[in-house]
Design an enzyme around this catalytic site. Structure first.
Site, PDB file in Angstrom:
ATOM      1  N   TRP A 151       0.814  -1.226   0.000  1.00 27.26           N
ATOM      2  CA  TRP A 151       0.000   0.000   0.000  1.00 27.26           C
ATOM      3  C   TRP A 151       0.845   1.272   0.000  1.00 27.26           C
ATOM      4  CZ3 TRP A 151      -4.236  -1.622   4.147  1.00 27.26           C
ATOM      5  CH2 TRP A 151      -5.041  -2.619   3.559  1.00 27.26           C
ATOM      6  N   LYS A 152       2.145   1.113   0.065  1.00 22.48           N
ATOM      7  CA  LYS A 152       3.060   2.265   0.032  1.00 22.48           C
ATOM      8  C   LYS A 152       2.597   3.320   1.053  1.00 22.48           C
ATOM      9  CE  LYS A 152       4.085   0.938  -4.648  1.00 22.48           C
ATOM     10  NZ  LYS A 152       4.621   1.274  -5.955  1.00 22.48           N
TER      11      LYS A 152
ATOM     12  N   HIS B  73      12.880  -1.608  -1.738  1.00 22.92           N
ATOM     13  CA  HIS B  73      11.960  -1.200  -2.813  1.00 22.92           C
ATOM     14  C   HIS B  73      12.601  -0.061  -3.621  1.00 22.92           C
ATOM     15  CE1 HIS B  73       8.482   0.268  -4.956  1.00 22.92           C
ATOM     16  NE2 HIS B  73       7.905  -0.898  -4.700  1.00 22.92           N
TER      17      HIS B  73
ATOM     18  N   GLU C  65      11.480   2.565  -4.727  1.00 25.44           N
ATOM     19  CA  GLU C  65      11.126   3.914  -4.276  1.00 25.44           C
ATOM     20  C   GLU C  65      12.034   4.343  -3.121  1.00 25.44           C
ATOM     21  OE1 GLU C  65       7.022   2.995  -3.815  1.00 25.44           O
ATOM     22  OE2 GLU C  65       6.820   2.910  -5.992  1.00 25.44           O
TER      23      GLU C  65
ATOM     24  N   GLU D 203      10.956  -6.345  -9.815  1.00 24.25           N
ATOM     25  CA  GLU D 203      10.135  -5.183 -10.162  1.00 24.25           C
ATOM     26  C   GLU D 203      10.917  -4.267 -11.102  1.00 24.25           C
ATOM     27  OE1 GLU D 203       6.821  -4.525  -7.015  1.00 24.25           O
ATOM     28  OE2 GLU D 203       8.535  -3.303  -6.468  1.00 24.25           O
TER      29      GLU D 203
ATOM     30  N   GLY E 218       3.897   1.448 -11.330  1.00 22.50           N
ATOM     31  CA  GLY E 218       2.967   2.578 -11.349  1.00 22.50           C
ATOM     32  C   GLY E 218       2.785   3.213 -12.711  1.00 22.50           C
TER      33      GLY E 218
ATOM     34  N   SER F 253       2.641  -2.808 -12.222  1.00 25.60           N
ATOM     35  CA  SER F 253       1.408  -2.597 -13.001  1.00 25.60           C
ATOM     36  C   SER F 253       0.599  -3.871 -13.239  1.00 25.60           C
ATOM     37  CB  SER F 253       1.731  -1.907 -14.332  1.00 25.60           C
ATOM     38  OG  SER F 253       2.231  -0.613 -14.092  1.00 25.60           O
TER      39      SER F 253
ATOM     40  N   GLY G  72       0.985  -3.065  -6.275  1.00 24.12           N
ATOM     41  CA  GLY G  72       0.860  -1.723  -5.701  1.00 24.12           C
ATOM     42  C   GLY G  72      -0.543  -1.183  -5.904  1.00 24.12           C
ATOM     43  N   GLY G  73      -0.711  -0.339  -6.909  1.00 22.36           N
ATOM     44  CA  GLY G  73      -1.967   0.375  -7.166  1.00 22.36           C
ATOM     45  C   GLY G  73      -3.215  -0.494  -7.087  1.00 22.36           C
TER      46      GLY G  73
HETATM   47  P1  13P Z   1       2.188  -0.940  -9.090  1.00 23.61           P
HETATM   48  O1  13P Z   1       1.473  -2.257  -8.998  1.00 23.61           O
HETATM   49  O2  13P Z   1       1.351   0.213  -8.696  1.00 23.61           O
HETATM   50  O3  13P Z   1       2.873  -0.787 -10.408  1.00 23.61           O
HETATM   51  O4  13P Z   1       3.363  -0.999  -7.979  1.00 23.61           O
HETATM   52  C1  13P Z   1       4.200  -2.083  -7.941  1.00 23.61           C
HETATM   53  C2  13P Z   1       5.040  -1.996  -6.732  1.00 23.61           C
HETATM   54  O5  13P Z   1       5.869  -1.119  -6.610  1.00 23.61           O
HETATM   55  C3  13P Z   1       4.806  -2.969  -5.678  1.00 23.61           C
HETATM   56  O6  13P Z   1       5.797  -2.926  -4.727  1.00 23.61           O
END
Ligand code: 13P
Length: 252
Positions: free
Chosen positions: A9-10, A94, A96, A167, A173, A214, A235-236
């Site tokens: 969920w970041k 991660h 990010e 990833e 994203g 994604s 993620g999203g």
């Molecule tokens: P998305 O699924 O939003 O592309 O994010 C992937 C992610 O970074 C999961 O850690």
């Protein structure tokens, strides 16, 4: 190996929104027996999430951890503390965090070591090439290098589980997931590199390689039959319980 699906969920939800979503997950997944479904909310709500999900099939994971047990490390959280609040998994490295917090693979290496030093905490180690690496055909090199830096020289016990999350940074994203055949290729490269470090027996018993970037309920179908894919880090699409449930149903 048993498949796994992990929701990251970041920092996308407020505390109240997270609580609401945890309750929705609890309700939606109540008949999902014996499947590995993990939710990784913000650290501030891990304790409450664990309590809410206690007698369910859902597990709780953290999005980060520090590499020391205790001490003057303002703002950090130790592996032991994560276990104390009921976490069974923790995401490490991660992209990010690599981008915004300048986390590098020497830190990631220390974090993995620290996590494997406590009982019952499974690291989800993120690796993946940047768009530029892809363009310049450096993907294989980058993946092997990241794995060696992250895991080189680390002793893994027979009873320990490790998850490698592939990833590709450009796919996160962006709404553009990797081609399934390309994911399969990367997962094979990862397996080969792990084989050099730990041997095939350990890969089969202790490692899972999952994909993130994604993923949604539509494109997940194309990934499902890949030989070397053990699950997803989402993620999203994990912020919508119905969408995430659909993805989970596709893979189990
Ligand atoms: P998305 O699924 O939003 O592309 O994010 C992937 C992610 O970074 C999961 O850690």
């Amino acid at each position: 190996m048993k498949k796994i699906i992990i929701a990251n969920w970041k920092m996308k939800l407020t505390l109240n929104e997270s609580l609401e979503l945890i309750k929705k997950f609890k309700e939606k997944f109540k008949n999902f027996q014996k499947k590995e479904v993990v939710v990784c909310p913000s650290s501030i709500i891990l304790d409450e999430a664990s309590k809410l999900l206690k007698k369910t099939n859902l597990q709780v994971g953290a999005q980060n951890v520090f590499w020391e047990e205790k001490g003057s490390f303002t703002g950090e959280i130790s592996p032991e503390m994560l276990v104390e609040v009921g976490c069974k998994y923790v995401i490490i490295g991660h992209s990010e965090r690599r981008k915004y917090l300048l986390e590098n693979y020497s830190m990631i290496h220390k974090k993995i070591k620290a996590v494997l030093n406590v009982d019952n905490l499974i690291p989800i180690i993120c690796i993946g090439e940047e768009a530029e690496d892809k363009k310049t055909d450096k993907r294989d090199f980058v993946l092997v290098d990241q794995l060696q830096q992250a895991l080189g020289g680390i002793n893994i016990m027979e009873n320990q589980q490790i998850i490698i999350a592939y990833e590709p940074v450009w796919a996160i994203g962006s709404g553009i997931s990797i081609e399934p055949s390309e994911a399969e290729y990367s997962h094979k490269i990862i397996k080969l590199a792990l084989n050099d470090m730990f041997g095939m027996k350990m890969i089969n018993n202790n490692f899972r390689i999952i994909y993130g970037g994604s993923i949604n309920s539509k494109n997940v179908k194309d990934f499902n039959n890949l030989e070397n894919l053990d699950g997803f880090l989402v993620g999203g699409a994990s912020l919508d319980v119905n969408e995430f449930y659909k993805i989970a149903k596709e893979i189990f």
